[in-house]
Scaffold this motif. Structure first.
Motif, PDB file in Angstrom:
ATOM      1  N   ALA A 102       0.720  -1.312  -0.235  1.00  0.00           N
ATOM      2  CA  ALA A 102      -0.016  -0.384   0.303  1.00  0.00           C
ATOM      3  C   ALA A 102       0.342   1.035  -0.049  1.00  0.00           C
ATOM      4  O   ALA A 102       0.955   2.528  -0.817  1.00  0.00           O
ATOM      5  N   GLU A 103       1.649   1.229   0.937  1.00  0.00           N
ATOM      6  CA  GLU A 103       2.931   2.384   0.969  1.00  0.00           C
ATOM      7  C   GLU A 103       3.462   2.633  -0.715  1.00  0.00           C
ATOM      8  O   GLU A 103       3.624   3.642  -1.119  1.00  0.00           O
ATOM      9  N   ALA A 104       3.829   1.407  -1.290  1.00  0.00           N
ATOM     10  CA  ALA A 104       4.036   1.494  -2.530  1.00  0.00           C
ATOM     11  C   ALA A 104       3.408   1.744  -3.830  1.00  0.00           C
ATOM     12  O   ALA A 104       3.811   2.764  -4.144  1.00  0.00           O
ATOM     13  N   LEU A 105       2.164   1.326  -3.557  1.00  0.00           N
ATOM     14  CA  LEU A 105       1.137   2.285  -4.358  1.00  0.00           C
ATOM     15  C   LEU A 105       0.950   4.151  -3.840  1.00  0.00           C
ATOM     16  O   LEU A 105       0.612   4.570  -4.467  1.00  0.00           O
ATOM     17  N   PRO A 112      -4.237   2.906  -1.911  1.00  0.00           N
ATOM     18  CA  PRO A 112      -5.539   2.423  -2.327  1.00  0.00           C
ATOM     19  C   PRO A 112      -6.193   3.241  -0.763  1.00  0.00           C
ATOM     20  O   PRO A 112      -7.808   2.799  -0.626  1.00  0.00           O
ATOM     21  N   GLY A 113      -5.727   4.326  -0.191  1.00  0.00           N
ATOM     22  CA  GLY A 113      -6.518   5.129   1.122  1.00  0.00           C
ATOM     23  C   GLY A 113      -6.172   3.682   2.220  1.00  0.00           C
ATOM     24  O   GLY A 113      -5.068   3.526   2.185  1.00  0.00           O
ATOM     25  N   SER A 114      -6.711   4.335   2.845  1.00  0.00           N
ATOM     26  CA  SER A 114      -6.439   3.714   3.988  1.00  0.00           C
ATOM     27  C   SER A 114      -7.036   1.762   4.719  1.00  0.00           C
ATOM     28  O   SER A 114      -7.861   1.817   3.585  1.00  0.00           O
ATOM     29  N   LEU A 115      -5.797   1.256   5.032  1.00  0.00           N
ATOM     30  CA  LEU A 115      -6.659   0.024   5.063  1.00  0.00           C
ATOM     31  C   LEU A 115      -7.551  -0.687   6.466  1.00  0.00           C
ATOM     32  O   LEU A 115      -6.832   0.530   7.620  1.00  0.00           O
ATOM     33  N   ASP A 116      -8.498  -1.464   6.230  1.00  0.00           N
ATOM     34  CA  ASP A 116      -8.870  -2.198   7.749  1.00  0.00           C
ATOM     35  C   ASP A 116      -7.500  -3.134   8.194  1.00  0.00           C
ATOM     36  O   ASP A 116      -7.061  -4.154   7.403  1.00  0.00           O
ATOM     37  N   HIS A 117      -7.053  -3.260   9.417  1.00  0.00           N
ATOM     38  CA  HIS A 117      -6.261  -3.854   9.829  1.00  0.00           C
ATOM     39  C   HIS A 117      -6.771  -4.874  10.251  1.00  0.00           C
ATOM     40  O   HIS A 117      -5.120  -5.789  10.151  1.00  0.00           O
ATOM     41  N   ASP A 118      -7.708  -5.249  10.355  1.00  0.00           N
ATOM     42  CA  ASP A 118      -8.055  -6.728  11.546  1.00  0.00           C
ATOM     43  C   ASP A 118      -8.429  -7.431  10.161  1.00  0.00           C
ATOM     44  O   ASP A 118      -9.760  -7.494   9.458  1.00  0.00           O
ATOM     45  N   LEU A 119      -8.051  -8.612   9.674  1.00  0.00           N
ATOM     46  CA  LEU A 119      -8.115  -9.411   8.831  1.00  0.00           C
ATOM     47  C   LEU A 119      -8.551 -10.739   8.996  1.00  0.00           C
ATOM     48  O   LEU A 119      -8.625 -11.218   8.210  1.00  0.00           O
ATOM     49  N   SER A 120      -8.701 -10.752  10.216  1.00  0.00           N
ATOM     50  CA  SER A 120      -9.925 -12.430  11.399  1.00  0.00           C
ATOM     51  C   SER A 120     -10.721 -12.611  10.648  1.00  0.00           C
ATOM     52  O   SER A 120     -11.311 -13.951  10.295  1.00  0.00           O
ATOM     53  N   GLU A 121     -11.744 -11.513  10.109  1.00  0.00           N
ATOM     54  CA  GLU A 121     -12.677 -12.238   9.314  1.00  0.00           C
ATOM     55  C   GLU A 121     -12.588 -12.445   8.386  1.00  0.00           C
ATOM     56  O   GLU A 121     -13.475 -13.752   7.585  1.00  0.00           O
ATOM     57  N   TYR A 122     -11.520 -12.164   6.874  1.00  0.00           N
ATOM     58  CA  TYR A 122     -11.587 -12.521   5.590  1.00  0.00           C
ATOM     59  C   TYR A 122     -10.806 -13.912   6.019  1.00  0.00           C
ATOM     60  O   TYR A 122     -10.806 -14.935   5.482  1.00  0.00           O
ATOM     61  N   ALA A 123      -9.504 -13.903   7.109  1.00  0.00           N
ATOM     62  CA  ALA A 123      -9.566 -15.539   7.063  1.00  0.00           C
ATOM     63  C   ALA A 123     -10.318 -16.326   7.810  1.00  0.00           C
ATOM     64  O   ALA A 123     -10.354 -17.701   7.117  1.00  0.00           O
ATOM     65  N   HIS A 124     -11.532 -16.261   9.010  1.00  0.00           N
ATOM     66  CA  HIS A 124     -12.453 -17.120   8.552  1.00  0.00           C
ATOM     67  C   HIS A 124     -13.326 -17.461   7.577  1.00  0.00           C
ATOM     68  O   HIS A 124     -13.444 -18.558   7.484  1.00  0.00           O
ATOM     69  N   ALA A 125     -13.269 -16.264   6.659  1.00  0.00           N
ATOM     70  CA  ALA A 125     -13.896 -16.587   5.471  1.00  0.00           C
ATOM     71  C   ALA A 125     -13.713 -17.590   4.692  1.00  0.00           C
ATOM     72  O   ALA A 125     -13.561 -18.393   3.634  1.00  0.00           O
TER      73      ALA A 125
END
Length: 140
Positions: A102-105, A112-125
Motif C-alpha cells: 500500500a505504501e509503494a502504491l 488505496p487509502g486507509s487499510l482495514d488492519h483487522d483481517l480476522s473475518e477474511y481469515a474466517h471466510a
C-alpha cells in the motif's frame, strides 16, 4: 413538454414579475420516453448453422482433447491447504507485506487509502470459501 417557472432576474421579460419574481408557464425541456421492450416468448427460428461452432484454426490437436496424453506435473491434493490460507491471511507477515505494498502504491500516486488492519473475518471466510481442498502443482 416540461413547463415551469423561471426567475425573472435571469430572463428579464417583465419588469414587475408576479409573486416571488418568477415567470410561470415557461418551457423548461422535453421528456423523451421509449416504449418498454417486448422480448416475446420465442427465440424465433434457429437453423443448423446457428447451433454449429467455429473451428479453431489451424486444424490439429486442440489444447484440451480427450485423446491426448496428459503432460506436465500431476496436480496433487495434499490437504491442509485451506488451513494454511486461512492462517496466513491475518498473520503479522501478511499484514506487513500488505502495508508495504500500500505504501509503494501511495508513493506511485495510486494509493488505496486507509487499510482495514483487522483481517480476522477474511481469515474466517477463507475456511468456508472452498468446497474441497485445492489441488496444487509443484513449482518447477
Amino acid at each position: 413538454m416540461l413547463r415551469g417557472s423561471v426567475p425573472n432576474g435571469l430572463w428579464g421579460e417583465k419588469a414587475d414579475a408576479p409573486g416571488e419574481g418568477l415567470i410561470p408557464g415557461r418551457i423548461l425541456g422535453v421528456r423523451l420516453v421509449s416504449p418498454p421492450v417486448d422480448h416475446g416468448t420465442s427465440t424465433g427460428f434457429i437453423d443448423e448453422k446457428g447451433l454449429s461452432f467455429d473451428p479453431i484454426a489451424p486444424d490439429g490437436n486442440q489444447p484440451l482433447s480427450a485423446d491426448e496424453e496428459a503432460a506436465g506435473p500431476v496436480p496433487e491434493r495434499p490437504g491442509g491447504v485451506i488451513g494454511l490460507i486461512a492462517g496466513g491471511i491475518d498473520s503479522a507477515g501478511t499484514r506487513d507485506q500488505r502495508a508495504a505494498l500500500a505504501e509503494a502504491l501511495t508513493q506511485l500516486g495510486s494509493g488505496p487509502g486507509s487499510l482495514d488492519h483487522d483481517l480476522s473475518e477474511y481469515a474466517h471466510a477463507a475456511g468456508t470459501a472452498f468446497t474441497a481442498e485445492p489441488m496444487l502443482v509443484p513449482a518447477g
